[in-house]
Motif scaffolding. Structure first.
Motif, short mmCIF file in Angstrom:
data_model
loop_
_atom_site.label_atom_id
_atom_site.label_comp_id
_atom_site.label_asym_id
_atom_site.label_seq_id
_atom_site.Cartn_x
_atom_site.Cartn_y
_atom_site.Cartn_z
N LEU A 1 48.51 -2.09 -122.49
CA LEU A 1 48.45 -2.19 -121.03
C LEU A 1 49.59 -1.43 -120.37
CD1 LEU A 1 47.41 -5.92 -120.56
CD2 LEU A 1 46.05 -3.89 -119.99
N SER A 2 50.78 -1.51 -120.96
CA SER A 2 51.94 -0.79 -120.41
C SER A 2 51.71 0.70 -120.47
CB SER A 2 53.21 -1.16 -121.17
OG SER A 2 53.50 -2.53 -121.03
N ALA A 3 51.23 1.18 -121.61
CA ALA A 3 50.98 2.61 -121.77
C ALA A 3 49.91 3.08 -120.80
CB ALA A 3 50.55 2.92 -123.20
N THR A 4 48.86 2.23 -120.61
CA THR A 4 47.80 2.58 -119.67
C THR A 4 48.33 2.64 -118.26
OG1 THR A 4 46.19 1.51 -121.11
CG2 THR A 4 45.52 1.91 -118.81
N ALA A 5 49.21 1.70 -117.91
CA ALA A 5 49.79 1.67 -116.56
C ALA A 5 50.64 2.89 -116.31
CB ALA A 5 50.61 0.39 -116.37
N VAL A 6 51.45 3.27 -117.30
CA VAL A 6 52.29 4.45 -117.15
C VAL A 6 51.43 5.69 -116.97
CG1 VAL A 6 53.89 5.98 -118.35
CG2 VAL A 6 54.28 3.51 -118.37
N HIS A 7 50.37 5.78 -117.80
CA HIS A 7 49.47 6.93 -117.70
C HIS A 7 48.77 6.96 -116.35
CE1 HIS A 7 46.88 10.14 -119.05
NE2 HIS A 7 45.84 9.45 -118.63
N ALA A 8 48.37 5.77 -115.87
CA ALA A 8 47.66 5.70 -114.60
C ALA A 8 48.56 6.08 -113.43
CB ALA A 8 47.10 4.28 -114.39
N GLN A 9 49.87 5.85 -113.56
CA GLN A 9 50.78 6.15 -112.47
C GLN A 9 51.09 7.64 -112.38
OE1 GLN A 9 54.18 3.70 -113.27
NE2 GLN A 9 53.12 1.81 -112.72
N ARG A 10 50.84 8.39 -113.43
CA ARG A 10 51.12 9.83 -113.40
C ARG A 10 50.11 10.52 -112.50
NH1 ARG A 10 51.19 14.00 -118.55
NH2 ARG A 10 51.95 15.80 -117.39
N PRO A 11 50.57 11.22 -111.47
CA PRO A 11 49.62 11.84 -110.54
C PRO A 11 48.83 12.96 -111.20
CG PRO A 11 51.84 12.60 -110.11
CD PRO A 11 51.95 11.50 -111.13
N SER A 12 47.61 13.14 -110.73
CA SER A 12 46.79 14.23 -111.24
C SER A 12 47.32 15.55 -110.70
CB SER A 12 45.34 14.04 -110.81
OG SER A 12 44.82 12.84 -111.34
N PRO A 13 47.19 16.62 -111.47
CA PRO A 13 47.57 17.93 -110.94
C PRO A 13 46.74 18.25 -109.71
CG PRO A 13 47.17 18.04 -113.30
CD PRO A 13 46.70 16.69 -112.84
N PRO A 14 47.32 18.91 -108.72
CA PRO A 14 46.55 19.22 -107.51
C PRO A 14 45.42 20.19 -107.82
CG PRO A 14 48.62 20.42 -107.53
CD PRO A 14 48.67 19.47 -108.69
N PRO A 15 44.25 19.95 -107.22
CA PRO A 15 43.16 20.90 -107.44
C PRO A 15 43.46 22.19 -106.70
CG PRO A 15 42.55 19.29 -105.78
CD PRO A 15 43.89 18.86 -106.33
N GLY A 16 42.90 23.26 -107.17
CA GLY A 16 43.11 24.53 -106.50
C GLY A 16 42.09 25.55 -106.97
N PRO A 17 41.95 26.62 -106.22
CA PRO A 17 40.97 27.63 -106.59
C PRO A 17 41.38 28.40 -107.84
CG PRO A 17 42.33 28.39 -104.76
CD PRO A 17 42.70 26.96 -105.01
N LEU A 18 40.41 28.66 -108.70
CA LEU A 18 40.65 29.45 -109.91
C LEU A 18 40.40 30.92 -109.56
CD1 LEU A 18 39.07 27.10 -112.60
CD2 LEU A 18 41.39 27.13 -111.66
N THR A 19 41.37 31.48 -108.88
CA THR A 19 41.23 32.77 -108.22
C THR A 19 41.30 33.94 -109.18
OG1 THR A 19 42.29 31.80 -106.27
CG2 THR A 19 42.18 34.21 -106.37
N ASP A 20 40.42 34.91 -108.98
CA ASP A 20 40.54 36.22 -109.63
C ASP A 20 41.20 37.16 -108.65
OD1 ASP A 20 39.16 36.13 -112.27
OD2 ASP A 20 37.50 35.43 -111.05
#
Length: 200
Positions: free
Chosen positions: A17-36
C-alpha cells in the motif's frame, strides 16, 4: 505461529500500500505534441543528452541547426527526441520558469532554419553554421548560432542583454541595440575566442 503469519501478512500489505501510494503521488509527465520538425539552433550533446545551458565543454559535440528532429516523449524535466536517427533528450536544467511544452517548442521548430540561413548574407550564414555571432545579427540569428539563453537568467528575450556561458567559468553577454541587432559581445578572452566571428 498464526500470529506471526498474520503479522507478516499485515507487514506485506502495508508495504504494498505504501509503495502504491508513493507511485500514485508521482505526477504524470505532461502531455504534449509529438512534433516532427527541425532543431532550432546549434546544440551540444554529451552523447545522448543535451542541456539548455549548452556548454561548449570537452567531450561534447555539436548537433547542427536544422537537423531533422522528432519529439518522441515528454518527461518531468526533459523531452526525448530523435535527431536525424539518433535518440537524444534535451534537459530543462535552467529554464524551469517556462513550461516543458513551451520549452520543447523552442528547440523543435516546424520551419527548417537552413532555408532561412540560405537567405542571409553569406558572412552571417557562415557565422551561424560555425556557432558564432557578429555585430549586426538579429536576435533570431543569434538563437540559431548559440541556442536560447537560459530563461532563469534571461526572463525576457526582448531584453537588451542576453547572458550566455561557454562553460562554468566563461560567461559572455550579447548586447543588442534599439533595433534589436547585435551591438557587441562582451566577455572574457576565452569566451570571445569561441563565440565571436571574425569581421568579414
Amino acid at each position: 505461529m498464526v500470529q506471526r503469519l498474520a503479522a507478516a501478512a499485515l507487514l506485506a500489505a502495508t508495504t504494498i500500500l505504501s509503495a502504491t501510494a508513493v507511485h500514485a503521488q508521482r505526477p504524470s509527465p505532461p502531455p504534449g505534441p509529438l512534433t516532427d520538425g527541425f532543431l532550432c539552433c546549434n546544440m551540444r550533446t554529451y552523447g545522448d543528452s543535451i542541456s539548455d545551458i549548452n556548454y561548449d565543454e570537452q567531450g561534447t559535440s555539436i548537433v547542427p541547426v536544422g537537423t531533422p528532429a522528432r519529439i518522441t516523449a515528454y518527461d518531468f524535466r526533459f523531452f526525448n527526441l530523435d535527431l536525424a536517427g539518433k535518440p537524444q533528450r534535451i534537459k530543462n536544467d535552467y529554464s524551469r520558469n517556462i513550461t516543458l511544452i513551451d520549452f520543447a517548442k523552442r528547440y523543435v521548430v516546424t520551419e527548417d532554419p537552413k532555408r532561412k540561413i540560405a537567405g542571409f548574407p553569406p558572412a552571417v550564414g557562415a557565422a551561424i553554421l560555425a556557432g558564432k555571432v557578429m555585430p549586426g545579427m538579429t536576435r533570431e540569428q543569434v538563437l540559431m548560432a548559440l541556442g536560447y539563453p537560459v530563461a532563469s537568467e534571461n526572463p525576457s528575450l526582448d531584453a537588451p542583454v542576453w547572458r550566455y556561458w561557454r562553460d562554468s567559468w566563461s560567461e559572455f553577454q550579447v548586447n543588442f541595440d534599439a533595433q534589436g541587432l547585435v551591438k557587441d559581445v562582451a566577455g572574457n578572452a576565452v569566451a570571445l575566442s569561441r563565440v565571436l566571428a571574425a569581421a568579414p
